[in-house]
Scaffold this motif. Structure first.
Motif, PDB file in Angstrom:
ATOM      1  N   ALA A   4       0.830  -1.203   0.000  1.00 46.08           N
ATOM      2  CA  ALA A   4       0.000   0.000   0.000  1.00 46.08           C
ATOM      3  C   ALA A   4       0.868   1.258   0.000  1.00 46.08           C
ATOM      4  O   ALA A   4       0.531   2.255  -0.652  1.00 46.08           O
ATOM      5  N   ILE A  51      -5.030   0.406  -3.829  1.00 46.04           N
ATOM      6  CA  ILE A  51      -4.725   0.737  -2.443  1.00 46.04           C
ATOM      7  C   ILE A  51      -5.837   0.229  -1.534  1.00 46.04           C
ATOM      8  O   ILE A  51      -5.578  -0.362  -0.484  1.00 46.04           O
ATOM      9  N   GLU A  55      -5.544  -2.634   1.418  1.00 48.05           N
ATOM     10  CA  GLU A  55      -5.911  -2.330   2.806  1.00 48.05           C
ATOM     11  C   GLU A  55      -7.133  -3.108   3.264  1.00 48.05           C
ATOM     12  O   GLU A  55      -7.597  -2.940   4.381  1.00 48.05           O
TER      13      GLU A  55
END
Length: 71
Positions: A4, A51, A55
């Protein structure tokens, strides 16, 4: 697969170049030439999705459609 943090660095580089009006972006020792601002925007959106996936979350987009009958 990128982490990330690496994806955020790429996205930040794209945003910085987009705001300066330059279509060439360099990060991680790579240089990418984009043809338009719209292409940079699509790349930023793709990175945002990556991203979110890294996550463990997802991006929810809302589309509101309104219509009128004649003017």
């Amino acid at each position: 697969m990128s982490t990330a943090a690496e994806l955020r660095a790429r996205r930040d580089a794209l945003k910085a170049q987009r705001s300066s009006g330059v279509a060439r972006v360099s990060y991680d020792g790579k240089t990418v030439d984009y043809r338009s601002v719209a292409e940079i925007d699509r790349a930023i959106e793709a990175l945002d999705r990556e991203i979110a996936t890294a996550e463990g979350r997802r991006i929810v987009r809302h589309v509101r459609v309104t219509t009128t009958k004649g003017l």
